[in-house]
Design a protein around this motif. Structure first.
Motif, PDB file in Angstrom:
ATOM      1  N   GLU A  27      26.632  26.463  66.871  1.00 58.04           N
ATOM      2  CA  GLU A  27      25.604  26.496  65.826  1.00 58.04           C
ATOM      3  C   GLU A  27      24.612  27.626  66.065  1.00 58.04           C
ATOM      4  OE1 GLU A  27      23.954  22.614  65.872  1.00 58.04           O
ATOM      5  OE2 GLU A  27      25.671  21.648  64.885  1.00 58.04           O
ATOM      6  N   GLU A  28      24.277  27.830  67.344  1.00 60.39           N
ATOM      7  CA  GLU A  28      23.343  28.910  67.667  1.00 60.39           C
ATOM      8  C   GLU A  28      23.945  30.265  67.315  1.00 60.39           C
ATOM      9  OE1 GLU A  28      20.899  30.765  71.480  1.00 60.39           O
ATOM     10  OE2 GLU A  28      22.601  29.415  71.778  1.00 60.39           O
ATOM     11  N   LYS A  29      25.227  30.437  67.626  1.00 59.40           N
ATOM     12  CA  LYS A  29      25.909  31.698  67.299  1.00 59.40           C
ATOM     13  C   LYS A  29      25.912  31.933  65.790  1.00 59.40           C
ATOM     14  CE  LYS A  29      30.254  34.201  67.969  1.00 59.40           C
ATOM     15  NZ  LYS A  29      30.402  34.543  66.552  1.00 59.40           N
ATOM     16  N   GLU A  30      26.210  30.838  65.049  1.00 58.16           N
ATOM     17  CA  GLU A  30      26.221  30.950  63.598  1.00 58.16           C
ATOM     18  C   GLU A  30      24.834  31.300  63.076  1.00 58.16           C
ATOM     19  OE1 GLU A  30      27.611  28.196  59.792  1.00 58.16           O
ATOM     20  OE2 GLU A  30      28.146  27.613  61.834  1.00 58.16           O
TER      21      GLU A  30
ATOM     22  N   SER B 128      29.819  14.212  77.523  1.00 56.37           N
ATOM     23  CA  SER B 128      29.112  14.208  76.239  1.00 56.37           C
ATOM     24  C   SER B 128      28.157  15.392  76.145  1.00 56.37           C
ATOM     25  CB  SER B 128      28.344  12.891  76.074  1.00 56.37           C
ATOM     26  OG  SER B 128      27.570  12.908  74.905  1.00 56.37           O
ATOM     27  N   LEU B 129      27.478  15.670  77.253  1.00 56.35           N
ATOM     28  CA  LEU B 129      26.577  16.819  77.276  1.00 56.35           C
ATOM     29  C   LEU B 129      27.328  18.122  77.037  1.00 56.35           C
ATOM     30  CD1 LEU B 129      24.187  15.943  80.257  1.00 56.35           C
ATOM     31  CD2 LEU B 129      23.541  16.192  77.860  1.00 56.35           C
ATOM     32  N   GLU B 130      28.506  18.230  77.641  1.00 55.07           N
ATOM     33  CA  GLU B 130      29.297  19.441  77.465  1.00 55.07           C
ATOM     34  C   GLU B 130      29.720  19.612  76.006  1.00 55.07           C
ATOM     35  OE1 GLU B 130      32.515  19.336  80.201  1.00 55.07           O
ATOM     36  OE2 GLU B 130      31.315  20.050  81.878  1.00 55.07           O
ATOM     37  N   ARG B 131      30.147  18.492  75.383  1.00 55.94           N
ATOM     38  CA  ARG B 131      30.521  18.586  73.971  1.00 55.94           C
ATOM     39  C   ARG B 131      29.327  18.998  73.113  1.00 55.94           C
ATOM     40  NH1 ARG B 131      33.523  13.916  75.372  1.00 55.94           N
ATOM     41  NH2 ARG B 131      31.853  12.571  74.559  1.00 55.94           N
TER      42      ARG B 131
ATOM     43  N   LYS C 134      28.584  22.693  73.618  1.00 57.13           N
ATOM     44  CA  LYS C 134      29.489  23.582  72.901  1.00 57.13           C
ATOM     45  C   LYS C 134      29.151  23.632  71.411  1.00 57.13           C
ATOM     46  CE  LYS C 134      33.433  23.391  76.043  1.00 57.13           C
ATOM     47  NZ  LYS C 134      34.844  22.989  76.223  1.00 57.13           N
ATOM     48  N   MET C 135      28.841  22.437  70.846  1.00 60.01           N
ATOM     49  CA  MET C 135      28.456  22.412  69.437  1.00 60.01           C
ATOM     50  C   MET C 135      27.174  23.205  69.214  1.00 60.01           C
ATOM     51  SD  MET C 135      29.299  18.451  68.400  1.00 60.01           S
ATOM     52  CE  MET C 135      28.488  18.649  66.826  1.00 60.01           C
TER      53      MET C 135
END
Length: 784
Positions: free
Chosen positions: A536-539, A525-528, A531-532
């Motif tokens: 979001e940070e990249k966006e 769950s932490l990995e998911r 990644k999200m």
């Protein structure tokens, strides 16, 4: 800094790579003896040195560091009474020349406005020994040979030597060309044995030439004989060579003494050139590995952006973001082998050593490193057969040594902490060791296999979990470090991808404890979530970059606008000032002309001259001085024909005649009738005045004036009066050209008319009419 740690982290390989970029043995020496600095101020200075060299390479692309030698041994030998040889002098002169070129190079950069404080100080303290350089270059050539110009005596001796050698060769060549030479000589050549000229004579003819035998061939069939006829000449050559050698020794002795005289300056020059070479060596190495200058702090904070292992190829190394020492002082990296945990440890340790050595680091701009008094590392399998130590024992020996010395100014790197023994005991021991190092305030990164340590980061303040990312789809590690996410086993997923029976995998899952499953699910769950969050940070970063770009563009546009506005304002101000000055000058000129006319004619100024003067005054008034629109009337009255008004733009009073359909009024001002916009009129309260003369006597542009004046049959005096009046009417009508018909007759009238027109101020030129215009009976007048 612990020597064993430098070996463990492979710092020696960094030094070898660095040395390859040195331009001289001086730079290589410093690269090979490089050690990390421990004082914060010294590390800052070393980084600034490298950064200045990088700046120079960025501007110029190179630095003139060729021709530098380690001349310390030469200078030392001159000081202890030895005599230097030709090549040693060449190296000294080359080093002096290199120093001069480097000094001029730095001075040129400073004159161009570059800020290079460290290089500036080094250039100012660099001694200039140009006289010694010229003295050496006047004495020896680039191969160390002594030049004839070294002294007058040497030149004289060599001239004699060349003359004698020439006579010897001539004598021997005559012998070679003799009629029996081909029979008696083994070869028709001149050769040298024992520094004496000889001929190769066959054994059986040894007595023919006489002289001295100096050598023979291996077969004994050829003897190398110095003919008796040249023995004395060879003796003279020998004497001259001894004189030459003595003169060379005298010259070298004097030159050695001069080197000794400048010994301290040569030592300082060598040291400075070595430092400069090393500065640019570090800069070239940083450029080669695409490095950057890190910010340095004494607070134990590490923040690396896209850091790579410096010994891995740039296109193969996977960059990682690593932070330590601010929000947390310990990172525990968990997960399976071959994921890159050890590489991450070495990356942090090696980058720290490089930064403290004044080297740029393989990371992006904005990275930051700390200055540690000690770096400790227990990395790799150090099993020792000689000492009968197991893997666990070998690790424990290192850990014991580390725990004896570690403190709050230390960076500690543990690889597979607690490995090599019972998992339960190893995990417990690892936790205790981590607690002890943390208690002492050190910064620490540890890797482990033990799942028990996954919970360590959650239960202790200042500790964070991390793992190496693994791609289940490709069944291979990505070597990316994930801060905040503990590692988890991917055994079930890998087995399923490889085709293991689903039933077997399900049975295996049942055998795994509930706690382990929950932990794995939590990690997944932490990995998911991670990644999200990354997406979001990249966006968000992309949006931020776009916003910053727009902001910068807007700022640039605003700056350009304000700069342009100020420029236009200043231009307008200057233009207005020029217009006002021009108007003043024109007004003064008009007044001057009026006074002149009044003095010359001593009578009233003619109406058309007054009108012309008023027109020039009106034209001289700058547009910017025109008053703004004012009220139509002082009491709000509506204007009507017959009202007295003031024309604001001219400052003159007049009477309204009639209003046209386009919002303009026809205004009578004296003898002038003109159209004026209603916004340019101001009503003036009427004063009681005598009845004005009938307007019928006023003639303006509306009054019809013929383009021709016929004077035929007129008396001379009457004709001139008509000409004067006609010219005034034509000017008021705005004509540019008229014709005056005076006929041919006796020519008296024609001459009088033309004489009057030539002296009229408004007449541009006159001419007779052409064939179709009346010929000499007509005068055509053109006005200004």
């Amino acid at each position: 800094m612990n020597k064993k740690v430098l070996e463990t982290l492979e710092f020696d390989k960094i030094k070898r790579q660095l040395a390859e970029h040195a331009a001289s043995s001086l730079g290589r020496e410093q690269a090979e003896s490089l050690k990390p600095a421990l004082a914060y101020e010294e590390v800052v200075r070393l980084q600034e040195e490298t950064d200045e060299a990088v700046q120079v390479l960025r501007i110029k692309g190179h630095a003139p560091l060729g021709g530098i030698y380690n001349i310390r041994p030469h200078v030392k030998r001159s000081q202890i009474g030895g005599m230097l040889n030709g090549m040693e002098f060449v190296q000294i002169a080359s080093t002096i020349s290199a120093g001069r070129l480097m000094k001029n190079f730095i001075t040129g950069l400073l004159e161009d406005g570059e800020q290079l404080p460290i290089l500036e100080v080094k250039a100012e303290s660099m001694p200039v020994l140009t006289p010694l350089e010229h003295r050496i270059k006047h004495t020896v050539d680039e191969h160390g040979g002594v030049l004839d110009s070294a002294s007058a005596a040497l030149r004289h001796v060599r001239q004699q030597l060349r003359s004698n050698e020439s006579r010897i060769r001539s004598k021997l060549e005559s012998l070679i060309r003799g009629k029996n030479a081909q029979t008696m000589l083994s070869d028709a050549i001149i050769t040298i044995r024992n520094d004496r000229y000889v001929l190769p004579v066959k054994q059986e003819y040894r007595g023919h030439y006489g002289g001295i035998v100096h050598d023979q061939s291996s077969s004994g069939q050829t003897l190398f004989i110095e003919p008796e006829s040249i023995v004395e000449m060879n003796n003279q050559v020998r004497e001259l060579k001894l004189k030459e050698q003595l003169e060379i020794e005298r010259i070298f002795t004097e030159l050695t003494a001069e080197v000794e005289l400048h010994g301290e300056e040569l030592y300082r020059l060598t040291d400075l050139l070595g430092e400069l070479d090393f500065m640019f060596t570090k800069a070239k190495y940083g450029k080669a590995m695409k490095g950057s200058k890190p910010a340095v702090n004494p607070n134990g904070c590490i923040r690396l952006r896209k850091a790579r292992h410096p010994l891995l190829p740039v296109d193969e190394a996977v960059p990682s973001d690593i932070e330590l020492g601010k929000d947390y002082s310990t990172i525990v990296i968990t997960g399976p082998n071959t994921g890159g945990k050890t590489v991450t440890l070495k990356t942090v340790g090696l980058i720290t050593l490089m930064a403290q050595s004044g080297l740029q680091i393989p990371a992006q701009d904005g990275s930051e490193t700390a200055v540690f008094q000690s770096v400790y590392a227990d990395i790799g399998d150090e099993q020792s057969i000689e000492q009968s130590l197991s893997t666990f024992s070998s690790h424990m020996v290192n850990i014991v040594d580390i725990l004896k010395q570690v403190d709050h100014d230390s960076l500690v790197l543990f690889d597979e902490l607690g490995a090599g023994t019972d998992p339960q005991e190893g995990a417990a021991l690892a936790i205790s060791i981590l607690d002890e190092v943390r208690r002492r305030g050190a910064r620490m990164i540890a890797t482990t296999h033990y799942p028990e340590l996954k919970a360590y980061g959650y239960n202790r303040e200042g500790v964070i979990n991390a793992s190496m990312e693994f791609d289940v789809e490709s069944l291979s590690p990505t070597y990316r470090l994930l801060i905040g996410v503990p590692g988890r086993s991917n055994a079930f997923e890998i087995s399923q991808r490889l085709g293991l029976d689903t039933g077997i995998i399900q049975q295996a899952r049942k055998l795994v404890g509930t706690d382990t499953n929950e932990v794995d699910q939590m990690i997944a769950s932490l990995e998911r979530s991670r990644k999200m969050a990354e997406e979001e940070e990249k966006e968000a970063r992309d949006y931020l970059k776009t916003a910053e770009k727009l902001h910068q563009e807007m700022q640039k546009k605003m700056q350009e606008f304000y700069a342009h506005e100020e420029e236009l304002t200043e231009k307008a101000r200057q233009k207005a000032a020029a217009i006002v000055e021009q108007a003043k000058a024109e007004a003064e000129e008009v007044i001057k002309d009026l006074r002149k006319m009044q003095l010359e004619k001593r009578a009233g100024i003619k109406e058309h001259e007054l009108i012309e003067a008023k027109r020039r005054l009106s034209a001289a008034a700058p547009e910017s001085q025109t008053p703004k629109k004012q009220k139509k009337a002082a009491d709000g009255r509506t204007l009507k024909p017959g009202d007295e008004v003031k024309v604001l733009s001219l400052g003159q009073k007049g009477h309204l005649i009639e209003k046209s359909g386009d919002g303009e009024w026809q205004v009578q001002m004296g003898i002038i009738k003109m159209k004026v916009k209603e916004s340019d009129l101001q009503w003036v309260k009427a004063e009681k005045k005598p009845e004005p003369k009938p307007l019928a006597t006023i003639r303006g542009k509306d009054y019809h004036v013929s383009l021709e004046l016929d004077l035929r049959g007129e008396r001379f005096e009457d004709a001139l009066l008509k000409v004067e009046k006609y010219i005034d009417d034509a000017l008021l009508a705005g004509y540019s050209r008229v014709s005056i018909i005076h006929g041919k007759g006796t020519g008296a009238l024609r001459q009088g008319v033309q004489e009057y027109l030539k002296n009229h101020r408004s007449v541009k030129r006159i001419r007779f009419g052409e064939a179709g215009e009346g010929g000499s009976g007509v005068t055509v007048v053109e006005f200004k």
